[in-house]
Enzyme design. Structure first.
Site, PDB file in Angstrom:
ATOM      1  N   LYS A 185      24.559 -81.356   7.623  1.00 51.46           N
ATOM      2  CA  LYS A 185      24.451 -82.789   7.321  1.00 51.46           C
ATOM      3  C   LYS A 185      23.085 -82.971   6.677  1.00 51.46           C
ATOM      4  CE  LYS A 185      23.005 -86.414   8.268  1.00 51.46           C
ATOM      5  NZ  LYS A 185      22.148 -87.195   7.337  1.00 51.46           N
ATOM      6  N   GLU A 260      12.053 -78.477  14.066  1.00 51.88           N
ATOM      7  CA  GLU A 260      10.835 -78.410  13.239  1.00 51.88           C
ATOM      8  C   GLU A 260      10.479 -79.854  12.919  1.00 51.88           C
ATOM      9  OE1 GLU A 260       8.489 -78.892  10.884  1.00 51.88           O
ATOM     10  OE2 GLU A 260       9.499 -77.871   9.219  1.00 51.88           O
ATOM     11  N   CYS A 294       5.919 -81.183   6.127  1.00 49.10           N
ATOM     12  CA  CYS A 294       5.649 -81.035   7.564  1.00 49.10           C
ATOM     13  C   CYS A 294       4.331 -80.323   7.796  1.00 49.10           C
ATOM     14  CB  CYS A 294       6.791 -80.301   8.228  1.00 49.10           C
ATOM     15  SG  CYS A 294       7.316 -78.855   7.296  1.00 49.10           S
ATOM     16  N   GLU A 390       1.118 -88.389  12.339  1.00 46.55           N
ATOM     17  CA  GLU A 390       1.595 -87.877  11.051  1.00 46.55           C
ATOM     18  C   GLU A 390       1.931 -89.058  10.137  1.00 46.55           C
ATOM     19  OE1 GLU A 390       5.516 -85.959  10.726  1.00 46.55           O
ATOM     20  OE2 GLU A 390       4.481 -84.303   9.742  1.00 46.55           O
TER      21      GLU A 390
END
Ligand code: NAD
Length: 488
Positions: A185, A260, A294, A390
């Site tokens: 997906k 992750e 990331c 982040e």
């Protein structure tokens, strides 16, 4: 070999899912618009799928795994298919890159590099497919003990929008190499290259049900995949918030998962560093992909003695960076969506640290696109929100430190632990500090987000768990079976 026109034509996939090697609309018939971040305009559609489509995809994958053609192939034959796919991706670098740029907004040169990395994933894991060996364990007399590495079965893959093609390769290629059948997906914000690469996989002849792609919303199609009782493993890359949902779903189904989830990765610059080498890398580690990476190196820790010089040099460079459309000369394209633009601009406006420098948005950036001028903050308190959370945008925080011990403390002092970098010429310090970093990957005198297909990658704590890339990923997508034979 195809003619030049075909190779560079921008082919936009239809709003269909790939299930059992058939292109099919969502069972509900629903579609959703795909908007280009470059100008905010819809330019394509994808299937807006739900649990019924996921059911069909999981059933197709199960059939492939349990007795289908895929299950009869040797490891070398699996690998050969993957290498052929790698070659076909390389033939299509240009049209795939154009599509990625339109869909995701990244500068065209970054998109071209991404496609080469995607091809490399299929090449690397195709080559590895027949090189994962079992073991024989010496045991009691009269026994033969074999340790086999077996596929898990049907693996689910939920990937983000920041590197749609690369993530396809990173997540799916090692699963295929081990003989699993996959259901992916991709992200609703950018997934067209994943669909195009799946088209190429059909061309090279992957059997039905091995690669299934179902597009749609995270909380509908994604959730249905994560919850599905027919999958044996789930691989997820995205936000920590959704990571918790995935891990909870995996726990309820008693299956494993890799997560992750991003980071706030430090780069420590000691006063003996080669600044000429470090400065461009420090900048690129934040600007690449608009900071939507990331492993972006968004916290730069600088030793006091060189702090003023490094800050001045970084500020100068950031002032010279202009967000622009994603053409040949672009270094910083638009962010992925209006939502991400707003999120990043809010972080900048509400930052709890002094703004040191700001880049610009170029006058000719297309109207309606999601452009954000890059920003540098410093000196930041290590505990400042802007230095802890982040941002996922072109925002750099600079933090001063006195000595090695303080640098290690600050570098490790966030909830994340993905990547770190150390810039120093001192060999002893390189060893000490790299061992002291709480994270999954450490660069010494360098930094690299993306690429490094051979290098195990992943995090600890809020950055997630499990490892992708390298042979480590092959281990994630397989399990050990020990066969103990009392032959007398
Ligand atoms: P997200 O976590 O919502 O999306 C990632 C993927 O998960 C997408 O495919 C999405 O459709 C799917 N998803 C969403 N909700 C789901 C659910 N309930 N069940 C199953 N799948 C689901 O990320 P986002 O909202 O697109 O971005 C938000 C923030 O996440 C970013 O600002 C960034 O900080 C972080 N992020 C990190 C990465 C990374 O590479 N680690 C990638 C994208 C976003």
């Amino acid at each position: 070999m195809k003619d030049a026109d075909t190779m560079t034509a921008l082919v936009i996939p239809d709003p269909l899912n790939l299930i059992g090697n058939e292109w099919v609309p969502a069972v509900s018939g629903k579609t959703m618009d795909v908007v280009s971040p470059i100008d905010g305009q819809p330019f394509a559609q994808i299937a807006d799928s739900d649990a019924a489509d996921i059911d069909a995809a999981v059933a197709a994958a199960r059939a492939a795994y349990d007795g289908g053609e895929w299950s009869t192939l040797t490891a070398a034959e699996r690998g050969r298919l993957m290498i052929r796919l790698s070659e076909l991706i390389l033939e299509h670098v240009e049209d795939l890159a154009q599509l990625e740029t339109r869909d995701n907004g990244k500068p065209i040169n970054q998109a071209r590099a991404d496609m080469k990395v995607t091809a490399r994933y299929f090449e690397y894991y195709g080559g590895a497919a027949d090189k994962v060996h079992g073991e024989v364990i010496p045991f009691l007399n009269g026994y033969n003990v074999e340790v086999h590495r077996e596929p898990l079965g049907v693996t689910g893959h939920i990937i983000p929008w920041n590197y749609p093609a690369q993530m396809f390769g990173r997540s799916v290629a090692p699963a295929l190499a081990m003989g699993n059948a996959t259901v992916m997906k991709p992200a609703e914000d950018a997934c067209l290259t994943a669909l195009r690469i799946a088209q190429l996989a059909l061309e090279v002849g992957f059997p039905p049900g091995v690669i299934n792609i179902v597009t749609g919303r995270g909380n509908v199609a994604g959730q249905a995949l994560a919850d599905h009782k027919g999958i044996d493993f789930i691989s997820f890359t995205g936000s920590p918030e959704v990571g918790v949902i995935i891990q909870t779903a995996a726990a309820k189904n008693f299956i494993g998962c890799t997560l992750e989830l991003g980071g706030k990765s430090p780069q420590i610059v000691f006063d003996d560093a080669d600044l000429e080498a470090a400065l461009p890398v420090l900048v690129n580690a934040v600007i690449q992909n608009g900071g939507q990476t990331c492993s972006a190196g968004t916290r730069v820790l600088v030793q006091r003695g060189i702090y003023d010089d490094v800050v001045a040099a970084l500020s100068e460079r950031f002032k010279g960076i202009a967000a622009s459309g994603s053409g040949e000369d672009a270094v910083l394209g638009p962010l992925i969506s209006a939502k991400q633009k707003k999120r990043v601009e809010t972080y900048i406006a509400e930052a709890d640290a002094p703004l040191m420098a700001r880049g610009t948005v170029r006058q000719d950036a297309p109207e309606g696109g999601y452009y954000v001028a890059p920003a540098v903050f410093g000196p930041c308190d290590p505990q400042a929100r802007i230095a802890q959370e982040e941002v996922f945008g072109p925002v750099l925080c600079i933090i001063p430190f006195e000595d090695e011990a303080e640098a290690v403390k600050i570098a490790n002092d966030t909830e994340y632990g993905l990547v770190a970098a150390i810039w120093t010429r001192d060999g002893g310090r390189q060893q000490r500090v790299s061992k002291a970093m709480h994270c999954g990957q450490v660069f010494i005198n360098g930094y690299g987000a993306g690429g490094g297909v051979e290098l195990p990658f992943g995090g600890i704590r809020k950055s997630g768990h499990g490892r992708e890339k390298g042979f480590a990923a092959l281990h994630e997508f397989s399990h050990i079976k020990t066969i103990i034979n009392n032959h007398g």
